[in-house]
Design an enzyme around this catalytic site. Sequence first.
Site, PDB file in Angstrom:
ATOM      1  N   CYS A  93      -6.972 -27.090  14.860  1.00 59.71           N
ATOM      2  CA  CYS A  93      -8.271 -27.885  14.968  1.00 59.71           C
ATOM      3  C   CYS A  93      -8.023 -29.122  15.267  1.00 59.71           C
ATOM      4  CB  CYS A  93      -9.344 -27.289  14.282  1.00 59.71           C
ATOM      5  SG  CYS A  93     -10.144 -25.741  14.334  1.00 59.71           S
TER       6      CYS A  93
ATOM      7  N   ASP B 257       0.659  -1.073  -0.050  1.00 59.70           N
ATOM      8  CA  ASP B 257       0.031   0.065  -0.193  1.00 59.70           C
ATOM      9  C   ASP B 257       0.793   0.970   0.124  1.00 59.70           C
ATOM     10  OD1 ASP B 257      -2.139   1.726  -0.027  1.00 59.70           O
ATOM     11  OD2 ASP B 257      -2.799   1.022   2.150  1.00 59.70           O
TER      12      ASP B 257
ATOM     13  N   GLN C 272     -11.456   7.034  -5.536  1.00 58.72           N
ATOM     14  CA  GLN C 272     -12.038   7.812  -4.426  1.00 58.72           C
ATOM     15  C   GLN C 272     -13.303   8.514  -4.810  1.00 58.72           C
ATOM     16  OE1 GLN C 272     -11.107   7.626  -1.207  1.00 58.72           O
ATOM     17  NE2 GLN C 272      -8.963   6.910  -1.276  1.00 58.72           N
TER      18      GLN C 272
ATOM     19  N   GLY D  90       0.745   4.210   1.351  1.00 55.83           N
ATOM     20  CA  GLY D  90       1.045   4.771   2.546  1.00 55.83           C
ATOM     21  C   GLY D  90      -0.077   5.932   2.924  1.00 55.83           C
ATOM     22  N   GLY D  91      -0.856   6.103   1.679  1.00 52.39           N
ATOM     23  CA  GLY D  91      -1.822   7.368   1.988  1.00 52.39           C
ATOM     24  C   GLY D  91      -2.644   7.146   3.030  1.00 52.39           C
TER      25      GLY D  91
ATOM     26  N   ASP E  16      -8.095  -7.286   1.290  1.00 56.74           N
ATOM     27  CA  ASP E  16      -7.064  -7.384   2.314  1.00 56.74           C
ATOM     28  C   ASP E  16      -7.870  -6.936   3.432  1.00 56.74           C
ATOM     29  OD1 ASP E  16      -6.650  -4.484   1.706  1.00 56.74           O
ATOM     30  OD2 ASP E  16      -5.730  -4.497   3.595  1.00 56.74           O
TER      31      ASP E  16
ATOM     32  N   GLY F 194     -11.324   4.284   0.455  1.00 62.06           N
ATOM     33  CA  GLY F 194     -12.013   5.290   1.154  1.00 62.06           C
ATOM     34  C   GLY F 194     -13.464   4.559   1.449  1.00 62.06           C
TER      35      GLY F 194
ATOM     36  N   CYS G 220      -7.527 -27.318   9.956  1.00 59.53           N
ATOM     37  CA  CYS G 220      -6.205 -26.592  10.101  1.00 59.53           C
ATOM     38  C   CYS G 220      -5.338 -27.210  11.338  1.00 59.53           C
ATOM     39  CB  CYS G 220      -6.352 -25.129  10.501  1.00 59.53           C
ATOM     40  SG  CYS G 220      -6.833 -25.014  12.140  1.00 59.53           S
TER      41      CYS G 220
ATOM     42  N   HIS H 222      -5.615 -20.763  12.858  1.00 60.38           N
ATOM     43  CA  HIS H 222      -6.937 -21.118  12.445  1.00 60.38           C
ATOM     44  C   HIS H 222      -7.750 -19.832  11.513  1.00 60.38           C
ATOM     45  CE1 HIS H 222     -11.002 -22.422  12.681  1.00 60.38           C
ATOM     46  NE2 HIS H 222     -11.289 -21.163  13.340  1.00 60.38           N
TER      47      HIS H 222
ATOM     48  N   ASP I 151      -2.838   8.196  -2.525  1.00 63.16           N
ATOM     49  CA  ASP I 151      -4.147   8.759  -2.657  1.00 63.16           C
ATOM     50  C   ASP I 151      -4.482   9.829  -1.442  1.00 63.16           C
ATOM     51  OD1 ASP I 151      -4.138   6.498  -0.935  1.00 63.16           O
ATOM     52  OD2 ASP I 151      -6.271   6.189  -1.382  1.00 63.16           O
TER      53      ASP I 151
ATOM     54  N   CYS J  18     -13.056 -28.303  10.787  1.00 60.67           N
ATOM     55  CA  CYS J  18     -11.776 -27.387  10.021  1.00 60.67           C
ATOM     56  C   CYS J  18     -10.883 -28.402  10.115  1.00 60.67           C
ATOM     57  CB  CYS J  18     -11.620 -26.078  10.988  1.00 60.67           C
ATOM     58  SG  CYS J  18     -10.119 -25.410  10.513  1.00 60.67           S
TER      59      CYS J  18
HETATM   60 ZN   LIG Z   1      -9.212 -24.631  12.543  1.00 63.35          ZN
END
Ligand SMILES: [Zn+2]
Length: 394
Positions: free
Chosen positions: A327, A112, A207, A114-115, A284, A234, A324, A353, A166, A322
Amino acid sequence: MLNVLPKLCSFKDFGVIYRLMVQFRFCLEKETAEGRVGSLETPHGKALTPLFMPVGSHGSVKALSPRELEELCVEVVLANAYHLYLRPGVEVIRDLGGLHAFMGWKGPILTDSGGYQIFSLCKLVRLMPEGVEFRSHLDGSLHLFTPERAIEVQEALGADIIMSLDVCLPYPSEKGRVQEAVELTTRWARRGKGARKGKAALFGIVQGGVFLDLRRKSAEALMEIGFDGYALGGLSVGEEKRQTWEVVEFTCGLLPQDQPRYLMGMGTPEDLVEGVRRGVDMFDCVLPTRCARTGELFTPWGKMNIKNARYARDPDPIDPGCDCYTCRHFSRAYLRHLFMARELLAYYLNTIHNLHYYLKLMREIRRALQEDRFEEFRREFYRLREEGATEVAP
Ligand SMILES: [Zn+2]
């Protein structure tokens, strides 16, 4: 020449040559009224869209090492030019081989500009036609970020995808001010593009607040300049959710079909589902990693607060469905104990997780879109959450 050839054939050089050859490319595989499926190709690898990018502002996805990120099948990591510029300094990272080498992450990196951080974290921000002057939130030192400097910093970091500088306004802002911010953002975007020297993909940031006519003006001006992708900035800054989605849907409808669209900083599980439905390709958000550190764990039934006393003797994993690492190996009771005892392992296991949940959700969204059953998927997604609201996770 004869001396050069054997050298070029080494495995390490092959990687370097590959990176020099591969340009950024977005391939749209499928688009329906329910969403889009595609892929991004970057010098550091490929990523499938719709895509969720974990946040590693300071060059680290908090609590995890790149080894876990690879095991979780993270495709792109987001880092922040503002934070890295202030600490440890962009020259340090550049001299140590760039951000990929510095943080030990081989996959693509998006930075990014930094704006957003300057406008949200810094005191005494002075907006000028040439750029933005601010005092560091760390030590109060004075800095000037120009659109050219923002590109230079991101190129020095060696990111695969970089963003234009921006102007980010707080919400609510008067329309006149938003219009001025759009005009300045457009001028900065043009100057930033002119300053680009490397091959990193450069995205423009649309924007315009909640004003659709200004969003149109911003999108059209950026498209005229021409970028490798377009971001929506924004949003989710205090406006009503209804307005957020109105702006996202409207703006996505204006942007080029064959280029990626990135909704910046928005990422509850519901945001991912609703954003995809409106034509967003990239997301993100700090939520999965931040919530992991406050003991909030994502499940298909909603968020589970592991601090809750009800889990003190609970032998089940966070989510029995799950697969992962967390879990598969640990009970809610143990995770609660770790969290209450402030053991560092709590942050590691919770983050694994939560990120796994997000990445799996994106894989399921992609599959549903490919199989033309996204609406069905979406209904089931909300049904489980409604169930969770009354019954609590099983
Ligand atoms: Zn998990």
